[in-house]
Design a protein around this motif. Structure first.
Motif, PDB file in Angstrom:
ATOM      1  N   LEU A 110       0.861  -1.181   0.000  1.00 15.40           N
ATOM      2  CA  LEU A 110       0.000   0.000   0.000  1.00 15.40           C
ATOM      3  C   LEU A 110       0.900   1.235   0.000  1.00 15.40           C
ATOM      4  O   LEU A 110       1.675   1.458   0.923  1.00 15.40           O
ATOM      5  CB  LEU A 110      -0.907   0.005   1.243  1.00 15.40           C
ATOM      6  CG  LEU A 110      -1.986   1.079   1.311  1.00 15.40           C
ATOM      7  CD1 LEU A 110      -2.992   0.895   0.178  1.00 15.40           C
ATOM      8  CD2 LEU A 110      -2.696   1.024   2.668  1.00 15.40           C
ATOM      9  N   THR A 111       0.811   2.020  -1.078  1.00 17.52           N
ATOM     10  CA  THR A 111       1.689   3.179  -1.247  1.00 17.52           C
ATOM     11  C   THR A 111       1.042   4.444  -0.676  1.00 17.52           C
ATOM     12  O   THR A 111      -0.188   4.534  -0.531  1.00 17.52           O
ATOM     13  CB  THR A 111       2.015   3.402  -2.728  1.00 17.52           C
ATOM     14  OG1 THR A 111       0.796   3.652  -3.448  1.00 17.52           O
ATOM     15  CG2 THR A 111       2.701   2.167  -3.323  1.00 17.52           C
ATOM     16  N   ASP A 112       1.913   5.447  -0.386  1.00 16.34           N
ATOM     17  CA  ASP A 112       1.463   6.767   0.054  1.00 16.34           C
ATOM     18  C   ASP A 112       0.418   6.659   1.168  1.00 16.34           C
ATOM     19  O   ASP A 112      -0.706   7.147   1.051  1.00 16.34           O
ATOM     20  CB  ASP A 112       0.888   7.534  -1.136  1.00 16.34           C
ATOM     21  CG  ASP A 112       0.620   9.000  -0.815  1.00 16.34           C
ATOM     22  OD1 ASP A 112       1.229   9.516   0.144  1.00 16.34           O
ATOM     23  OD2 ASP A 112      -0.226   9.613  -1.500  1.00 16.34           O
ATOM     24  N   VAL A 113       0.811   6.031   2.272  1.00 18.09           N
ATOM     25  CA  VAL A 113      -0.153   5.792   3.341  1.00 18.09           C
ATOM     26  C   VAL A 113      -0.621   7.109   3.956  1.00 18.09           C
ATOM     27  O   VAL A 113       0.116   8.099   4.005  1.00 18.09           O
ATOM     28  CB  VAL A 113       0.445   4.868   4.412  1.00 18.09           C
ATOM     29  CG1 VAL A 113       0.674   3.480   3.867  1.00 18.09           C
ATOM     30  CG2 VAL A 113       1.731   5.446   4.982  1.00 18.09           C
ATOM     31  N   ARG A 114      -1.854   7.089   4.422  1.00 16.82           N
ATOM     32  CA  ARG A 114      -2.502   8.257   4.990  1.00 16.82           C
ATOM     33  C   ARG A 114      -3.059   7.908   6.361  1.00 16.82           C
ATOM     34  O   ARG A 114      -3.192   6.731   6.700  1.00 16.82           O
ATOM     35  CB  ARG A 114      -3.627   8.723   4.057  1.00 16.82           C
ATOM     36  CG  ARG A 114      -3.156   8.957   2.633  1.00 16.82           C
ATOM     37  CD  ARG A 114      -4.308   9.028   1.662  1.00 16.82           C
ATOM     38  NE  ARG A 114      -3.844   9.147   0.279  1.00 16.82           N
ATOM     39  CZ  ARG A 114      -4.652   9.137  -0.774  1.00 16.82           C
ATOM     40  NH1 ARG A 114      -5.956   8.993  -0.609  1.00 16.82           N
ATOM     41  NH2 ARG A 114      -4.147   9.253  -1.999  1.00 16.82           N
ATOM     42  N   PRO A 115      -3.428   8.939   7.158  1.00 15.68           N
ATOM     43  CA  PRO A 115      -4.011   8.627   8.472  1.00 15.68           C
ATOM     44  C   PRO A 115      -5.246   7.746   8.382  1.00 15.68           C
ATOM     45  O   PRO A 115      -5.493   6.937   9.284  1.00 15.68           O
ATOM     46  CB  PRO A 115      -4.349  10.009   9.037  1.00 15.68           C
ATOM     47  CG  PRO A 115      -3.364  10.931   8.396  1.00 15.68           C
ATOM     48  CD  PRO A 115      -3.167  10.392   7.014  1.00 15.68           C
ATOM     49  N   SER A 116      -6.007   7.885   7.306  1.00 19.48           N
ATOM     50  CA  SER A 116      -7.209   7.047   7.160  1.00 19.48           C
ATOM     51  C   SER A 116      -6.875   5.588   6.887  1.00 19.48           C
ATOM     52  O   SER A 116      -7.776   4.734   6.933  1.00 19.48           O
ATOM     53  CB  SER A 116      -8.079   7.591   6.023  1.00 19.48           C
ATOM     54  OG  SER A 116      -7.365   7.606   4.798  1.00 19.48           O
ATOM     55  N   LEU A 138      -4.887 -11.470  10.471  1.00 20.11           N
ATOM     56  CA  LEU A 138      -5.190 -10.070  10.787  1.00 20.11           C
ATOM     57  C   LEU A 138      -3.898  -9.303  11.049  1.00 20.11           C
ATOM     58  O   LEU A 138      -3.032  -9.772  11.801  1.00 20.11           O
ATOM     59  CB  LEU A 138      -6.097  -9.970  12.012  1.00 20.11           C
ATOM     60  CG  LEU A 138      -7.408 -10.772  11.971  1.00 20.11           C
ATOM     61  CD1 LEU A 138      -8.183 -10.585  13.265  1.00 20.11           C
ATOM     62  CD2 LEU A 138      -8.260 -10.352  10.779  1.00 20.11           C
ATOM     63  N   ILE A 139      -3.765  -8.129  10.428  1.00 22.67           N
ATOM     64  CA  ILE A 139      -2.599  -7.271  10.604  1.00 22.67           C
ATOM     65  C   ILE A 139      -3.086  -5.882  11.000  1.00 22.67           C
ATOM     66  O   ILE A 139      -3.921  -5.281  10.307  1.00 22.67           O
ATOM     67  CB  ILE A 139      -1.754  -7.175   9.325  1.00 22.67           C
ATOM     68  CG1 ILE A 139      -1.314  -8.559   8.864  1.00 22.67           C
ATOM     69  CG2 ILE A 139      -0.546  -6.271   9.546  1.00 22.67           C
ATOM     70  CD1 ILE A 139      -0.558  -8.545   7.561  1.00 22.67           C
ATOM     71  N   ASN A 140      -2.546  -5.359  12.097  1.00 18.29           N
ATOM     72  CA  ASN A 140      -2.882  -3.998  12.546  1.00 18.29           C
ATOM     73  C   ASN A 140      -1.836  -3.020  12.032  1.00 18.29           C
ATOM     74  O   ASN A 140      -0.644  -3.178  12.300  1.00 18.29           O
ATOM     75  CB  ASN A 140      -2.948  -3.945  14.070  1.00 18.29           C
ATOM     76  CG  ASN A 140      -4.124  -4.727  14.627  1.00 18.29           C
ATOM     77  OD1 ASN A 140      -5.213  -4.703  14.066  1.00 18.29           O
ATOM     78  ND2 ASN A 140      -3.902  -5.425  15.735  1.00 18.29           N
ATOM     79  N   LEU A 141      -2.299  -2.018  11.302  1.00 14.95           N
ATOM     80  CA  LEU A 141      -1.422  -1.003  10.730  1.00 14.95           C
ATOM     81  C   LEU A 141      -1.714   0.352  11.369  1.00 14.95           C
ATOM     82  O   LEU A 141      -2.875   0.757  11.470  1.00 14.95           O
ATOM     83  CB  LEU A 141      -1.616  -0.908   9.218  1.00 14.95           C
ATOM     84  CG  LEU A 141      -0.889   0.250   8.519  1.00 14.95           C
ATOM     85  CD1 LEU A 141       0.619   0.084   8.600  1.00 14.95           C
ATOM     86  CD2 LEU A 141      -1.344   0.366   7.058  1.00 14.95           C
ATOM     87  N   THR A 142      -0.641   1.048  11.772  1.00 17.49           N
ATOM     88  CA  THR A 142      -0.751   2.410  12.285  1.00 17.49           C
ATOM     89  C   THR A 142       0.095   3.328  11.420  1.00 17.49           C
ATOM     90  O   THR A 142       1.298   3.096  11.258  1.00 17.49           O
ATOM     91  CB  THR A 142      -0.283   2.502  13.748  1.00 17.49           C
ATOM     92  OG1 THR A 142      -1.101   1.669  14.565  1.00 17.49           O
ATOM     93  CG2 THR A 142      -0.380   3.933  14.258  1.00 17.49           C
ATOM     94  N   VAL A 143      -0.534   4.328  10.858  1.00 14.57           N
ATOM     95  CA  VAL A 143       0.198   5.332  10.081  1.00 14.57           C
ATOM     96  C   VAL A 143       0.735   6.366  11.065  1.00 14.57           C
ATOM     97  O   VAL A 143      -0.027   7.027  11.784  1.00 14.57           O
ATOM     98  CB  VAL A 143      -0.707   5.989   9.030  1.00 14.57           C
ATOM     99  CG1 VAL A 143       0.060   7.054   8.261  1.00 14.57           C
ATOM    100  CG2 VAL A 143      -1.261   4.940   8.073  1.00 14.57           C
TER     101      VAL A 143
END
Length: 359
Positions: A110-116, A138-143
């Motif tokens: 996933l490119t150009d990650v954003r807060p959303s 399940l993977i938890n992602l935090t920007v």
């Protein structure tokens, strides 16, 4: 007659055959630790599986926002029948690290990650007619976002002996920022009665600290840790004149920091009363001066009008009629202060006519 095995025995044999046969169980593996990616960077969500890929193999990636149930997940992309189908709001930025994902790797990029993009990602592998025990990962992602500039405010009774609450908050920041306060040093010596609730930066012990002892020559900028680092609130009690000054709030997370400042003014009611009395006296003097000025101007204008009325060609009251010469004796009575004018017969002389008399 041969006795057939019971139903329970048949079921156990069937399960053993299914699980022991190769390719009949789908196992999905994902990282156990949450993933953190800085704002604007590319996130790689690792997902691997073990199964014998058949004609009905399918892979689905989906996303659910923080705090929402898994059933509310929204699809990101599908892979089925040898084709990849990106979908949803992340379609333009989402792709697979290996396409086609038939070699046991189903990782998402996933490119150009954003807060959303912060949330939980679901890697779902389906390979019918396999029996799978755990086909979902399940993977938890935090920007990671640096704190935005916080907003500083204060409330309370900002007078000597009163209390004030200082507040600080940033609208953005991931992970959640922690807040600390700094009281910028002042030239005036602090009062030993000024107290602050928080932590002493030297001992890191919580409690009520003496602001006068804390802000000395070795602490020109005394740093307070807020009682609640999440809310960013600092309580100042027993305020003194030394409590006044500039306070700075610093919001910090692993991506950076931002700060805001506010000025706290502490008033002394006793000095206010003295100043009020002094202002009242000065105002009274000013009003009296204006009144005297206006009175003098009025008198001056009045005298000027009298001169205009009785000056020039007007007849004076003490004018002597033609043909009569009058000698007026004026005596000043020093005891009574009166002016007396007394004409007498001996002092009045009648002018005789010079015309000839006809007999």
């Amino acid at each position: 007659m041969t006795q057939l095995p019971g139903p329970s025995l048949c079921g156990a044999l069937l399960c053993w055959v299914c699980l022991s046969a190769p390719g009949l169980a789908v196992e999905v593996e994902v990282p156990a630790e949450p993933l953190g990616v800085p704002l604007g960077k590319t996130a790689e969500l690792t997902c691997s599986y073990s199964t014998s890929v058949g004609d009905n193999f399918a892979l689905e990636w989906s996303f659910v926002q923080p705090g929402r149930p898994i059933s509310d997940s929204q699809p990101i992309l599908y892979f089925t029948n040898g084709q990849l189908y990106p979908t949803g709001s992340k379609a333009e930025r989402a792709s697979l690290l290996h396409n086609p994902p038939t070699g046991g790797v189903a990782s998402l990029k996933l490119t150009d990650v954003r807060p959303s993009d912060t949330g939980t990602y679901l890697c779902h592998v389906n390979n019918p007619p396999d029996f799978y025990t755990n086909g979902l990962g399940l993977i938890n992602l935090t920007v990671l976002v640096p704190p935005s500039r916080p907003w500083c405010s204060h409330s309370g009774q900002t007078s000597v002996g009163g209390s004030a609450a200082l507040r600080c908050s940033s609208s953005e920041g991931a992970p959640r920022p922690v807040y600390n306060w700094v009281h910028l040093g002042s030239s005036s010596p602090p009062s030993p009665g000024s107290m602050v609730q928080g932590k002493d930066p030297a001992t890191e012990e919580e409690g009520t600290q003496d602001l006068g002892k804390a802000r000395n020559s070795t602490h020109p900028q005394y740093k307070f840790q807020a009682c609640d680092e999440v809310t960013g609130q600092l309580i100042l009690t027993n305020l003194s004149l030394a409590s006044a000054g500039t306070y700075r709030c610093v919001a910090t997370n692993q991506m950076g920091s931002a700060s805001c400042e506010l000025t706290l003014s502490v008033t002394d009611p006793s000095k206010g009363r003295v100043a009020g009395a002094l202002i009242g006296v000065l105002l009274g003097v000013l009003i009296l001066s204006v009144a005297v000025f206006c009175l003098r101007r009025f008198q001056k204008e009045r005298r000027k009008k009298r001169k205009e009325i009785y000056g020039g060609s007007d007849l004076r009251e003490d004018a002597v009629a033609p043909g009569i010469s009058e000698q007026t004796s004026v005596r000043a009575d020093s005891s009574k202060g009166l002016l007396e004018s007394a004409p007498s017969a001996s002092t009045v002389t009648t002018t005789k006519s010079k015309l000839p008399t006809i007999v």
